[in-house]
Design a protein around this motif. Structure first.
Motif, short mmCIF file in Angstrom:
data_model
loop_
_atom_site.label_atom_id
_atom_site.label_comp_id
_atom_site.label_asym_id
_atom_site.label_seq_id
_atom_site.Cartn_x
_atom_site.Cartn_y
_atom_site.Cartn_z
N PHE A 3 14.17 -22.10 12.82
CA PHE A 3 15.30 -21.66 12.02
C PHE A 3 14.91 -21.16 10.62
CE2 PHE A 3 17.16 -24.74 15.02
CZ PHE A 3 18.04 -23.88 15.66
N VAL A 4 13.77 -21.62 10.08
CA VAL A 4 13.32 -21.17 8.77
C VAL A 4 11.96 -20.49 8.93
CG1 VAL A 4 12.64 -21.85 6.44
CG2 VAL A 4 14.57 -22.99 7.57
N LYS A 5 11.85 -19.28 8.39
CA LYS A 5 10.62 -18.51 8.55
C LYS A 5 10.17 -17.96 7.20
CE LYS A 5 11.49 -17.34 13.36
NZ LYS A 5 11.37 -16.31 14.42
N GLU A 6 8.85 -17.98 7.00
CA GLU A 6 8.27 -17.49 5.76
C GLU A 6 8.24 -15.96 5.76
OE1 GLU A 6 7.62 -19.66 3.50
OE2 GLU A 6 7.78 -21.43 4.78
N TYR A 7 8.36 -15.40 4.56
CA TYR A 7 8.22 -13.96 4.40
C TYR A 7 7.11 -13.62 3.41
CZ TYR A 7 9.42 -9.05 3.63
OH TYR A 7 9.37 -7.68 3.54
N GLU A 8 7.13 -14.25 2.24
CA GLU A 8 6.12 -13.94 1.22
C GLU A 8 6.02 -15.11 0.25
OE1 GLU A 8 5.12 -10.38 -2.04
OE2 GLU A 8 7.02 -10.39 -0.94
N CYS A 71 16.61 -8.25 5.04
CA CYS A 71 17.42 -9.16 4.24
C CYS A 71 16.57 -9.77 3.12
CB CYS A 71 18.00 -10.24 5.14
SG CYS A 71 19.33 -11.22 4.44
N CYS A 72 15.33 -10.10 3.43
CA CYS A 72 14.42 -10.65 2.41
C CYS A 72 14.16 -9.66 1.29
CB CYS A 72 13.10 -11.06 3.06
SG CYS A 72 13.17 -12.56 4.06
N GLU A 73 14.00 -8.40 1.63
CA GLU A 73 13.75 -7.39 0.60
C GLU A 73 14.97 -7.20 -0.30
OE1 GLU A 73 11.08 -5.93 -0.34
OE2 GLU A 73 9.74 -6.62 1.27
N ILE A 74 16.16 -7.35 0.26
CA ILE A 74 17.37 -7.26 -0.56
C ILE A 74 17.43 -8.45 -1.52
CG2 ILE A 74 19.89 -7.30 -0.51
CD1 ILE A 74 19.73 -5.84 2.20
N ALA A 75 17.13 -9.65 -1.02
CA ALA A 75 17.12 -10.83 -1.90
C ALA A 75 16.09 -10.67 -3.01
CB ALA A 75 16.84 -12.08 -1.08
N LYS A 76 14.91 -10.17 -2.69
CA LYS A 76 13.87 -9.95 -3.70
C LYS A 76 14.36 -9.00 -4.80
CE LYS A 76 9.66 -8.95 -2.74
NZ LYS A 76 8.47 -8.32 -2.09
N LEU A 132 12.89 -17.29 -4.41
CA LEU A 132 12.67 -18.17 -5.56
C LEU A 132 11.61 -17.51 -6.42
CD1 LEU A 132 12.45 -21.58 -3.65
CD2 LEU A 132 14.49 -20.49 -4.59
N ARG A 133 11.95 -17.23 -7.69
CA ARG A 133 11.03 -16.44 -8.51
C ARG A 133 10.95 -16.99 -9.93
NH1 ARG A 133 9.82 -10.52 -8.30
NH2 ARG A 133 11.49 -10.26 -6.75
N SER A 134 9.73 -17.13 -10.42
CA SER A 134 9.49 -17.41 -11.83
C SER A 134 8.37 -16.49 -12.29
CB SER A 134 9.11 -18.88 -12.04
OG SER A 134 7.79 -19.12 -11.57
N ARG A 135 7.91 -16.67 -13.50
CA ARG A 135 6.82 -15.82 -14.00
C ARG A 135 5.52 -16.05 -13.23
NH1 ARG A 135 7.06 -15.40 -20.64
NH2 ARG A 135 9.01 -14.19 -20.75
N THR A 136 5.38 -17.21 -12.63
CA THR A 136 4.12 -17.55 -11.95
C THR A 136 4.27 -17.72 -10.45
OG1 THR A 136 4.47 -19.93 -12.28
CG2 THR A 136 3.30 -18.73 -14.03
N TYR A 137 5.45 -17.46 -9.93
CA TYR A 137 5.74 -17.89 -8.56
C TYR A 137 6.71 -16.94 -7.88
CZ TYR A 137 7.36 -21.30 -4.98
OH TYR A 137 7.69 -21.97 -3.83
N LEU A 138 6.42 -16.66 -6.61
CA LEU A 138 7.34 -15.91 -5.77
C LEU A 138 7.33 -16.54 -4.39
CD1 LEU A 138 9.19 -13.36 -5.35
CD2 LEU A 138 7.13 -12.22 -4.48
N ASP A 139 8.49 -16.95 -3.93
CA ASP A 139 8.61 -17.57 -2.61
C ASP A 139 9.83 -16.97 -1.92
OD1 ASP A 139 8.57 -19.17 -0.37
OD2 ASP A 139 9.11 -21.02 -1.41
N VAL A 140 9.58 -16.25 -0.84
CA VAL A 140 10.66 -15.58 -0.12
C VAL A 140 10.64 -16.07 1.33
CG1 VAL A 140 11.76 -13.38 0.45
CG2 VAL A 140 10.28 -13.55 -1.58
N PHE A 141 11.79 -16.50 1.81
CA PHE A 141 11.91 -16.97 3.19
C PHE A 141 13.29 -16.63 3.71
CE2 PHE A 141 13.58 -20.41 0.61
CZ PHE A 141 14.65 -20.90 1.35
N TYR A 142 13.47 -16.81 5.01
CA TYR A 142 14.81 -16.63 5.56
C TYR A 142 15.15 -17.74 6.54
CZ TYR A 142 12.53 -14.18 9.56
OH TYR A 142 11.76 -13.83 10.64
N SER A 143 16.44 -18.00 6.61
CA SER A 143 16.97 -19.05 7.46
C SER A 143 17.93 -18.43 8.48
CB SER A 143 17.70 -20.10 6.61
OG SER A 143 18.27 -21.10 7.41
#
Length: 213
Positions: A3-8, A71-76, A132-143
């Motif tokens: 149900f949860v998959k990584e993207y980047e 969908c992940c690219e839109i969220a990014k 989820l994004r900060s200056r040092t972090y990018l985490d993209v996933f979909y559910s």
């Protein structure tokens, strides 16, 4: 079904995050993240332009995967802004699809009814992507979640008419909000209920507090 998959994922989330910023005007997402007391910011983007681009980029994938990656690219894109220090930005997008069709927000009540009636007796999918994004972090996933409506029978007509007439469905992808539905419509749900509402809260919490605590 996973149900949860990584993207980047790039970098590491700092432990000194002080501010949580939700990049969404959705009151449903704001309520789901109320335990984080987020600030609200909006970054207007052309979602359809991004959708058209990445549906082409991922055209060799099966339709569900293709839509999920798009969908992940839109969220990014929603959190692609100048980032403040010590802040974590959360952006998301939700897409409803059935077979090889994407259901956006209906433009008319007639279109909303056609969408809604097409669910009966069938399984459709809802994908919510999160960035989820900060200056040092990018985490993209979909559910992912799968929803099965019951087989249609005529006594459901008054319930459908009431829902279409009384609920504010024009601002909802796929012409419904799962939290507003009569329980008699749903045969089963597979996956995170909150994914269908618009934000997989448990997965977001796990990723944030598993890193910064």
């Amino acid at each position: 079904m996973k149900f949860v998959k990584e993207y980047e994922r790039i970098g590491k989330l700092d432990r000194d995050i002080k501010n949580i910023i939700l990049m969404s005007k959705s009151p449903r997402r704001r309520d789901l993240l109320s335990f984080l007391n987020p600030q609200i910011k909006i970054n207007p983007i052309d979602e359809r332009k991004i959708e058209n681009k990445f549906m082409e980029v991922y055209k060799t994938d099966d339709f569900l995967t293709r839509v999920s990656k798009t969908c992940c690219e839109i969220a990014k894109a929603k959190s692609n802004i100048s980032l403040d220090e010590d802040s974590l930005y959360i952006s998301a997008d939700t897409i409803v699809l059935i077979d090889d069709k994407i259901y956006g927000k209906p433009k008319t009540l007639e279109e909303a009814r056609l969408m809604f009636m097409s669910y009966f007796g069938r399984v459709h999918h809802v994908v919510t992507s999160v960035c989820l994004r900060s200056r040092t972090y990018l985490d993209v996933f979909y559910s992912l979640a799968a929803v099965k409506f019951v087989d249609y029978y005529k006594d459901l007509d008054p319930l459908v008419d009431s829902y279409i007439r009384e609920e504010n469905i024009m601002d909802k992808a796929g012409a419904y909000g799962i939290q507003d539905l009569d329980n008699r419509f749903i045969e089963y749900i597979m996956g995170d209920y909150n994914t269908i509402i618009g934000l997989p809260v448990s997965e977001i919490s796990r990723r944030i507090f598993g890193v910064i605590n």
